[in-house]
Design a protein around this motif. Structure first.
Motif, PDB file in Angstrom:
ATOM      1  N   LEU A 183      54.122  32.444  62.953  1.00 43.81           N
ATOM      2  CA  LEU A 183      53.202  33.065  63.900  1.00 43.81           C
ATOM      3  C   LEU A 183      52.624  34.357  63.351  1.00 43.81           C
ATOM      4  CD1 LEU A 183      55.247  32.701  67.229  1.00 43.81           C
ATOM      5  CD2 LEU A 183      53.476  31.174  66.346  1.00 43.81           C
ATOM      6  N   ILE A 184      53.347  34.999  62.410  1.00 44.76           N
ATOM      7  CA  ILE A 184      52.993  36.330  61.940  1.00 44.76           C
ATOM      8  C   ILE A 184      52.930  36.345  60.422  1.00 44.76           C
ATOM      9  CG2 ILE A 184      53.602  38.781  62.035  1.00 44.76           C
ATOM     10  CD1 ILE A 184      55.444  38.087  64.412  1.00 44.76           C
ATOM     11  N   CYS A 185      51.921  37.021  59.886  1.00 44.56           N
ATOM     12  CA  CYS A 185      51.856  37.283  58.452  1.00 44.56           C
ATOM     13  C   CYS A 185      51.448  38.736  58.253  1.00 44.56           C
ATOM     14  CB  CYS A 185      50.876  36.331  57.758  1.00 44.56           C
ATOM     15  SG  CYS A 185      49.140  36.601  58.199  1.00 44.56           S
ATOM     16  N   GLY A 186      51.492  39.200  57.019  1.00 45.47           N
ATOM     17  CA  GLY A 186      51.157  40.597  56.748  1.00 45.47           C
ATOM     18  C   GLY A 186      50.095  40.729  55.681  1.00 45.47           C
ATOM     19  N   ASP A 187      50.483  41.325  54.548  1.00 45.26           N
ATOM     20  CA  ASP A 187      49.576  41.563  53.421  1.00 45.26           C
ATOM     21  C   ASP A 187      49.207  40.222  52.790  1.00 45.26           C
ATOM     22  OD1 ASP A 187      48.240  42.345  51.178  1.00 45.26           O
ATOM     23  OD2 ASP A 187      49.854  43.560  50.338  1.00 45.26           O
ATOM     24  N   THR A 188      48.039  39.696  53.110  1.00 47.72           N
ATOM     25  CA  THR A 188      47.653  38.337  52.731  1.00 47.72           C
ATOM     26  C   THR A 188      46.222  38.308  52.228  1.00 47.72           C
ATOM     27  OG1 THR A 188      49.075  37.518  54.523  1.00 47.72           O
ATOM     28  CG2 THR A 188      47.556  35.944  53.543  1.00 47.72           C
ATOM     29  N   THR A 189      45.990  37.650  51.092  1.00 50.22           N
ATOM     30  CA  THR A 189      44.627  37.497  50.607  1.00 50.22           C
ATOM     31  C   THR A 189      43.860  36.532  51.516  1.00 50.22           C
ATOM     32  OG1 THR A 189      45.149  35.623  49.171  1.00 50.22           O
ATOM     33  CG2 THR A 189      45.410  37.836  48.237  1.00 50.22           C
ATOM     34  N   SER A 190      42.544  36.552  51.394  1.00 53.05           N
ATOM     35  CA  SER A 190      41.717  35.700  52.253  1.00 53.05           C
ATOM     36  C   SER A 190      41.997  34.221  51.997  1.00 53.05           C
ATOM     37  CB  SER A 190      40.242  36.017  52.014  1.00 53.05           C
ATOM     38  OG  SER A 190      39.952  37.338  52.423  1.00 53.05           O
ATOM     39  N   GLU A 191      42.171  33.843  50.731  1.00 50.78           N
ATOM     40  CA  GLU A 191      42.447  32.435  50.426  1.00 50.78           C
ATOM     41  C   GLU A 191      43.804  32.024  50.966  1.00 50.78           C
ATOM     42  OE1 GLU A 191      41.790  31.056  46.533  1.00 50.78           O
ATOM     43  OE2 GLU A 191      39.640  31.462  46.578  1.00 50.78           O
ATOM     44  N   ALA A 192      44.801  32.908  50.825  1.00 47.02           N
ATOM     45  CA  ALA A 192      46.122  32.602  51.380  1.00 47.02           C
ATOM     46  C   ALA A 192      46.067  32.523  52.905  1.00 47.02           C
ATOM     47  CB  ALA A 192      47.130  33.659  50.942  1.00 47.02           C
ATOM     48  N   MET A 193      45.216  33.335  53.513  1.00 46.75           N
ATOM     49  CA  MET A 193      45.079  33.283  54.971  1.00 46.75           C
ATOM     50  C   MET A 193      44.511  31.938  55.409  1.00 46.75           C
ATOM     51  SD  MET A 193      45.488  34.667  57.871  1.00 46.75           S
ATOM     52  CE  MET A 193      45.780  36.410  57.504  1.00 46.75           C
ATOM     53  N   ALA A 194      43.525  31.428  54.673  1.00 44.10           N
ATOM     54  CA  ALA A 194      42.964  30.119  55.007  1.00 44.10           C
ATOM     55  C   ALA A 194      44.036  29.036  54.924  1.00 44.10           C
ATOM     56  CB  ALA A 194      41.805  29.798  54.068  1.00 44.10           C
ATOM     57  N   ILE A 195      44.910  29.122  53.923  1.00 45.54           N
ATOM     58  CA  ILE A 195      46.001  28.151  53.775  1.00 45.54           C
ATOM     59  C   ILE A 195      46.986  28.269  54.940  1.00 45.54           C
ATOM     60  CG2 ILE A 195      47.969  27.486  52.330  1.00 45.54           C
ATOM     61  CD1 ILE A 195      46.320  28.405  49.905  1.00 45.54           C
ATOM     62  N   LEU A 196      47.318  29.503  55.319  1.00 42.97           N
ATOM     63  CA  LEU A 196      48.230  29.712  56.454  1.00 42.97           C
ATOM     64  C   LEU A 196      47.648  29.142  57.741  1.00 42.97           C
ATOM     65  CD1 LEU A 196      49.533  33.348  55.855  1.00 42.97           C
ATOM     66  CD2 LEU A 196      50.931  31.289  55.966  1.00 42.97           C
ATOM     67  N   LEU A 197      46.373  29.410  57.974  1.00 41.11           N
ATOM     68  CA  LEU A 197      45.730  28.896  59.183  1.00 41.11           C
ATOM     69  C   LEU A 197      45.724  27.369  59.183  1.00 41.11           C
ATOM     70  CD1 LEU A 197      42.716  31.371  59.447  1.00 41.11           C
ATOM     71  CD2 LEU A 197      44.629  31.206  61.045  1.00 41.11           C
ATOM     72  N   ALA A 198      45.425  26.775  58.022  1.00 37.72           N
ATOM     73  CA  ALA A 198      45.378  25.316  57.931  1.00 37.72           C
ATOM     74  C   ALA A 198      46.752  24.693  58.184  1.00 37.72           C
ATOM     75  CB  ALA A 198      44.850  24.895  56.566  1.00 37.72           C
ATOM     76  N   GLY A 199      47.806  25.394  57.778  1.00 36.13           N
ATOM     77  CA  GLY A 199      49.152  24.835  57.913  1.00 36.13           C
ATOM     78  C   GLY A 199      49.818  25.099  59.250  1.00 36.13           C
ATOM     79  N   HIS A 200      49.176  25.928  60.091  1.00 37.32           N
ATOM     80  CA  HIS A 200      49.843  26.305  61.339  1.00 37.32           C
ATOM     81  C   HIS A 200      48.890  26.227  62.532  1.00 37.32           C
ATOM     82  CE1 HIS A 200      53.476  27.593  59.221  1.00 37.32           C
ATOM     83  NE2 HIS A 200      52.660  28.071  58.297  1.00 37.32           N
ATOM     84  N   GLY A 201      48.142  25.159  62.577  1.00 37.71           N
ATOM     85  CA  GLY A 201      47.316  24.885  63.747  1.00 37.71           C
ATOM     86  C   GLY A 201      46.157  25.831  63.947  1.00 37.71           C
ATOM     87  N   GLY A 202      45.790  26.588  62.930  1.00 39.03           N
ATOM     88  CA  GLY A 202      44.663  27.497  63.035  1.00 39.03           C
ATOM     89  C   GLY A 202      44.986  28.815  63.705  1.00 39.03           C
ATOM     90  N   ARG A 203      46.261  29.036  64.099  1.00 35.88           N
ATOM     91  CA  ARG A 203      46.634  30.261  64.803  1.00 35.88           C
ATOM     92  C   ARG A 203      47.507  31.139  63.927  1.00 35.88           C
ATOM     93  NH1 ARG A 203      45.113  25.611  67.600  1.00 35.88           N
ATOM     94  NH2 ARG A 203      44.805  26.016  69.822  1.00 35.88           N
ATOM     95  N   MET A 204      47.241  32.438  63.921  1.00 38.07           N
ATOM     96  CA  MET A 204      48.058  33.354  63.156  1.00 38.07           C
ATOM     97  C   MET A 204      47.789  34.780  63.625  1.00 38.07           C
ATOM     98  SD  MET A 204      50.401  33.415  60.803  1.00 38.07           S
ATOM     99  CE  MET A 204      50.238  31.667  60.414  1.00 38.07           C
TER     100      MET A 204
END
Length: 330
Positions: free
Chosen positions: A78-99
């Motif tokens: 549910l939570i992330c911190g210091d994240t690059t934009s590309e890594a953020m896109a991967i996180l969103l894709a892997g967790h239902g688009g919510r972060m």
């Protein structure tokens, strides 16, 4: 300590999700290992088979198994911190688009989106811009599989020092492309010079109520097929919203009070609608029309936020403006 306490309800809920999902993830991982081992064996036998028909059958079995490989679900986040934009896109894709992107400092966030991790120093804003508007995110790279996020919803929470706003290097582009206007600013008055050093804890009742509310909103079951929750501003509630939006539009004119903050003002009426939806859910609503009182409360909040945003935007002027403000204050 305050930052951690704000995040605590969501952190605890995330831990519950991780614990609940762990057995299923372990089961899927074990099944996948068995499939991978079976696939290796089929390929080995197919490569050594001397009979063509037997080799063809083994190859087909391998193809069939490849199409049936089990996907191992990621551990809930549910939570992330210091994240690059590309890594953020991967996180969103892997967790239902919510972060929720939460950072107690904020410097890394502006360094990343300002081009600190790109080869040519170009800004990297698209993921955050699209995730605020709910626009689909599609990323295709030659070095990794394509990813797609149909309806992203990214929340970014930064508790940066005011001086950070003076040091942002790409202010013009952040404003022109609407990133800064997407933030809700809160700029408290400095306490230095007025502190009493009394250890006054947060009101335990308020803290408990906040935690209960955050947990309630986080655990709210999604709509079928993960469709958007149907909320509407109609009738008298729409009149309240419309009156605010029309009044704001006049203020955005050349001689209006927020004429120099048009990027911010252009988002404010939308922010009232967004906040109305959140307040509606927080008060126990699930679907259906939002009440006029709820929209009016959202208007009051946004008008307050606008004053804070004006102060925050003033900090973007740099050292000369800061000296002028100090002289005026003196």
């Amino acid at each position: 300590a305050t930052f951690d306490e704000l995040l605590l309800p969501l952190t605890e809920y995330e831990a519950q999700l991780i614990e609940a999902a762990a057995p299923e993830i372990a089961k899927k991982a074990e099944e996948r290992q068995c499939q991978d081992a079976r696939l290796v064996e089929l390929r080995r036998k197919a490569a050594k088979a001397e009979d063509r028909s037997e080799a063809a059958k083994l190859k087909q079995d391998a193809i069939d198994l490849t199409s049936q490989l089990i996907e191992i679900p990621p551990s809930p986040r549910l939570i992330c911190g210091d994240t690059t934009s590309e890594a953020m896109a991967i996180l969103l894709a892997g967790h239902g688009g919510r972060m929720l992107q939460a950072d107690a400092e904020g410097g890394a966030f502006f360094n990343i989106i300002g081009g600190g991790y790109t080869k040519n120093g170009a800004t990297s804003l698209d993921v955050h811009l699209k995730a605020h508007a709910g626009d689909a995110i599609r990323v295709d790279r030659a070095t990794r599989p394509a990813l797609s996020v149909r309806k992203p919803a990214l929340t970014t929470m930064l508790t940066a020092q005011p001086d950070l706003l003076r040091r942002i290097k790409c202010v013009d582009e952040l404003r022109e492309r609407g990133l800064l206007a997407r933030f809700t600013f809160i700029l408290p008055s400095p306490m230095v010079g007025h502190r009493t050093f009394d250890n006054i804890p947060m009101d335990p009742l308020a803290s408990a109520a906040f935690a209960k509310l955050i947990y309630y909103l986080s655990a709210m079951p999604p709509m079928p097929d993960d469709e958007p929750r149907p909320l509407s501003i109609d009738g008298a509630a729409w009149e309240v919203w419309h009156d605010y939006a029309q009044r704001l539009e006049y203020e955005l004119a050349e001689v209006g009070s927020v004429a120099t903050l048009r990027d911010l003002g252009a988002k404010s009426s939308g922010l009232v609608a967004r906040l109305s939806g959140i307040l509606h859910l927080a008060s126990g609503g699930t679907t259906g029309p939002i009440s006029p009182a709820t929209v009016a409360a959202a208007v009051v909040c946004v008008e307050c936020f606008t004053q804070h945003a004006c102060s925050a935007y003033n900090l973007l002027g740099g050292a000369k403006d800061e000296m002028a403000r100090r002289a005026l204050g003196w």
